[in-house]
Design a protein around this motif. Structure first.
Motif, PDB file in Angstrom:
ATOM      1  N   ILE A 280      70.735 -29.407 -33.689  1.00 59.43           N
ATOM      2  CA  ILE A 280      71.194 -28.613 -32.281  1.00 59.43           C
ATOM      3  C   ILE A 280      72.633 -28.603 -32.479  1.00 59.43           C
ATOM      4  N   SER A 281      73.824 -27.840 -32.252  1.00 55.79           N
ATOM      5  CA  SER A 281      75.617 -27.423 -32.358  1.00 55.79           C
ATOM      6  C   SER A 281      75.748 -27.141 -31.298  1.00 55.79           C
ATOM      7  N   ASN A 282      75.150 -25.720 -30.525  1.00 60.96           N
ATOM      8  CA  ASN A 282      75.391 -25.300 -29.516  1.00 60.96           C
ATOM      9  C   ASN A 282      73.967 -24.803 -28.637  1.00 60.96           C
ATOM     10  N   ASP A 283      74.189 -24.163 -27.619  1.00 55.40           N
ATOM     11  CA  ASP A 283      72.653 -24.321 -26.334  1.00 55.40           C
ATOM     12  C   ASP A 283      73.095 -23.082 -25.388  1.00 55.40           C
ATOM     13  N   HIS A 284      72.871 -21.640 -27.187  1.00 55.16           N
ATOM     14  CA  HIS A 284      72.783 -20.267 -26.276  1.00 55.16           C
ATOM     15  C   HIS A 284      71.075 -20.083 -25.561  1.00 55.16           C
ATOM     16  N   TYR A 285      70.145 -20.498 -26.749  1.00 50.58           N
ATOM     17  CA  TYR A 285      68.984 -20.438 -26.637  1.00 50.58           C
ATOM     18  C   TYR A 285      68.013 -21.056 -26.585  1.00 50.58           C
ATOM     19  N   LEU A 286      69.010 -22.489 -26.455  1.00 47.48           N
ATOM     20  CA  LEU A 286      68.211 -23.966 -25.487  1.00 47.48           C
ATOM     21  C   LEU A 286      68.664 -23.353 -23.830  1.00 47.48           C
ATOM     22  N   ARG A 287      69.392 -22.999 -23.887  1.00 45.22           N
ATOM     23  CA  ARG A 287      69.431 -22.469 -22.503  1.00 45.22           C
ATOM     24  C   ARG A 287      68.352 -21.915 -21.560  1.00 45.22           C
ATOM     25  N   LEU A 288      68.587 -20.436 -22.518  1.00 46.41           N
ATOM     26  CA  LEU A 288      67.145 -19.639 -22.406  1.00 46.41           C
ATOM     27  C   LEU A 288      66.021 -20.240 -21.902  1.00 46.41           C
ATOM     28  N   LEU A 289      65.551 -20.796 -22.582  1.00 44.91           N
ATOM     29  CA  LEU A 289      64.546 -21.390 -23.298  1.00 44.91           C
ATOM     30  C   LEU A 289      64.070 -22.413 -21.887  1.00 44.91           C
ATOM     31  N   LEU A 290      65.171 -23.501 -21.416  1.00 50.33           N
ATOM     32  CA  LEU A 290      64.871 -23.862 -19.783  1.00 50.33           C
ATOM     33  C   LEU A 290      65.486 -23.366 -18.593  1.00 50.33           C
ATOM     34  N   GLY A 291      65.610 -21.746 -18.899  1.00 51.38           N
ATOM     35  CA  GLY A 291      65.886 -21.190 -17.519  1.00 51.38           C
ATOM     36  C   GLY A 291      64.631 -20.798 -17.471  1.00 51.38           C
ATOM     37  N   SER A 292      63.376 -20.663 -17.903  1.00 55.96           N
ATOM     38  CA  SER A 292      62.429 -20.161 -17.403  1.00 55.96           C
ATOM     39  C   SER A 292      61.899 -21.128 -17.496  1.00 55.96           C
ATOM     40  N   ALA A 293      61.775 -22.521 -17.690  1.00 57.05           N
ATOM     41  CA  ALA A 293      60.606 -23.559 -17.712  1.00 57.05           C
ATOM     42  C   ALA A 293      60.252 -24.053 -16.608  1.00 57.05           C
ATOM     43  N   LEU A 294      59.406 -24.143 -16.249  1.00 60.00           N
ATOM     44  CA  LEU A 294      58.854 -24.386 -15.325  1.00 60.00           C
ATOM     45  C   LEU A 294      58.674 -26.060 -14.888  1.00 60.00           C
ATOM     46  N   LYS A 295      58.711 -27.009 -13.578  1.00 58.34           N
ATOM     47  CA  LYS A 295      58.834 -28.119 -12.650  1.00 58.34           C
ATOM     48  C   LYS A 295      58.229 -29.129 -14.529  1.00 58.34           C
ATOM     49  N   SER A 296      56.832 -29.237 -14.878  1.00 55.83           N
ATOM     50  CA  SER A 296      56.275 -29.836 -16.004  1.00 55.83           C
ATOM     51  C   SER A 296      56.991 -29.919 -16.696  1.00 55.83           C
ATOM     52  N   PHE A 297      57.822 -29.180 -17.192  1.00 54.02           N
ATOM     53  CA  PHE A 297      57.945 -28.698 -18.506  1.00 54.02           C
ATOM     54  C   PHE A 297      59.139 -29.781 -19.112  1.00 54.02           C
ATOM     55  N   ARG A 298      59.164 -30.439 -19.922  1.00 54.15           N
ATOM     56  CA  ARG A 298      60.528 -31.804 -20.617  1.00 54.15           C
ATOM     57  C   ARG A 298      61.134 -31.295 -22.250  1.00 54.15           C
ATOM     58  N   VAL A 299      62.635 -31.263 -22.509  1.00 55.16           N
ATOM     59  CA  VAL A 299      62.185 -31.100 -23.238  1.00 55.16           C
ATOM     60  C   VAL A 299      63.210 -32.543 -24.243  1.00 55.16           C
ATOM     61  N   VAL A 310      78.696 -30.609 -23.445  1.00 55.28           N
ATOM     62  CA  VAL A 310      77.308 -29.333 -23.146  1.00 55.28           C
ATOM     63  C   VAL A 310      76.857 -30.200 -23.139  1.00 55.28           C
ATOM     64  N   LYS A 311      76.350 -31.535 -23.500  1.00 56.40           N
ATOM     65  CA  LYS A 311      75.242 -32.262 -23.521  1.00 56.40           C
ATOM     66  C   LYS A 311      75.008 -32.510 -21.306  1.00 56.40           C
TER      67      LYS A 311
END
Length: 324
Positions: A280-299, A310-311
């Motif tokens: 993973i070298s960029n964060d477009h879809y990673l941000r979309l995934l995290l943007g809807s994450a619930l409080k208990s979700f960890r990646v 970016v990190k």
């Protein structure tokens, strides 16, 4: 290094001898193992002598088994109280893995770890998670899994109701489309490790909108409620009202009074996702995934080739959800 013995007296033994034996197990693993070996006039596998004697766990690490010895083991597994079985770096054959597949529905058998056992046809691993499987934890690190075999595993996950943790470290997985389909239906999987695979940011796109807090229209919300009522009614018919709430309904509707918006809280069980050491070298879809994450979700995304800026940005924006 793998320790290998050639037990020549087993070369011409038929596996049917084991299944047809009149052995009556006592339920005490090590005692039953010795007795069955003696009854069959077989040779005790050297690893059986050296392994620590536990009644709840069996671990054969860096041993190679002949098929006859392995079949003896699995015969005893059926009547033993073992909760955890480990065969790491044992060069397991398809025949031997098929023996393990037959154990999947044992109610006391909760954890299977068969890391570093690459096979030519890794599709067989999906059979471990078929509908009748009672496994809670499965580890298949470095087992030569590719996208096709991972898709087969995800297909099994659609109907699996017991698996909580799946570790697929160091395989060749990049396609997450079938995982997306599995997470729409599976409501038992808590944690998945895809650490050290071939996943890039764009490979995360199928997961967007599948888990987390997802916006929906009022019509969608009403349809969701209708379907949940149908599920509840069917469950009462199948298992009775007294057992109605033994399983968790993990999807629910949330209404925001201030914004007048509806959201579906999708798959609140799945909350541990290890994506470290990928590509993973960029964060477009990673941000979309995290943007809807619930409080208990960890990646977990450590060890990916993301720029330090970016990190840092991800850590600040999603402090409760991402570990960089």
């Amino acid at each position: 290094m793998e320790r290998t013995w050639s037990i020549s007296c087993h070369d011409n033994r038929q596996l049917s001898e084991i299944s047809e034996s009149k052995f009556q197990p006592s339920g005490r693993f090590w005692s039953d193992l010795r007795n069955l070996v003696h009854m069959l006039n077989a040779t005790i596998h050297p690893c059986f002598v050296n392994i620590p004697k536990q009644e709840s766990r069996f671990a054969g690490i860096s041993f190679k088994f002949d098929d006859f010895s392995f079949a003896i083991l699995c015969k005893i597994f059926f009547s033993s109280p073992l909760k955890q079985i480990v065969f790491n770096n044992c060069s397991l054959s398809v025949i031997q893995i098929n023996h393990l597949v037959t154990l999947r529905s044992l109610p006391h058998f909760q954890s299977l770890q068969i890391d570093w056992n690459p096979v030519e046809n890794p599709m067989i691993f999906a059979d471990l998670l078929s509908l009748d499987s009672k496994l809670h934890s499965l580890s298949l690190k470095s087992c030569n899994l590719d996208n096709e075999s991972f898709s087969a595993i995800c297909e099994s996950l659609k109907t699996n109701k017991t698996l909580n943790f799946l570790d697929l470290y160091n395989n060749q997985i990049s396609d997450l489309n079938k995982l997306s389909e599995a997470l729409k239906e599976n409501r038992s999987l808590v944690g998945l490790s895809l650490c050290s695979n071939d996943i890039r940011d764009e490979n995360l796109s199928p997961l967007i909108g599948i888990i987390g807090k997802i916006f929906c229209t009022e019509e969608d919300a009403q349809e969701f409620k209708r379907l949940e009522k149908e599920k509840a009614k069917k469950k009462v018919q199948e298992i009775g009202p007294l057992d109605m709430f033994k399983g968790d309904f993990t999807d629910e509707i949330e209404y925001n009074e201030e914004s007048k918006e509806y959201f579906i809280m999708k798959n609140q069980v799945f909350r541990q996702f290890n994506l470290s050491l990928n590509k993973i070298s960029n964060d477009h879809y990673l941000r979309l995934l995290l943007g809807s994450a619930l409080k208990s979700f960890r990646v977990l995304i450590t060890g990916n080739p993301l720029p330090e800026s970016v990190k840092s940005s991800l850590g600040q924006a999603f402090a409760q959800n991402v570990i960089v």
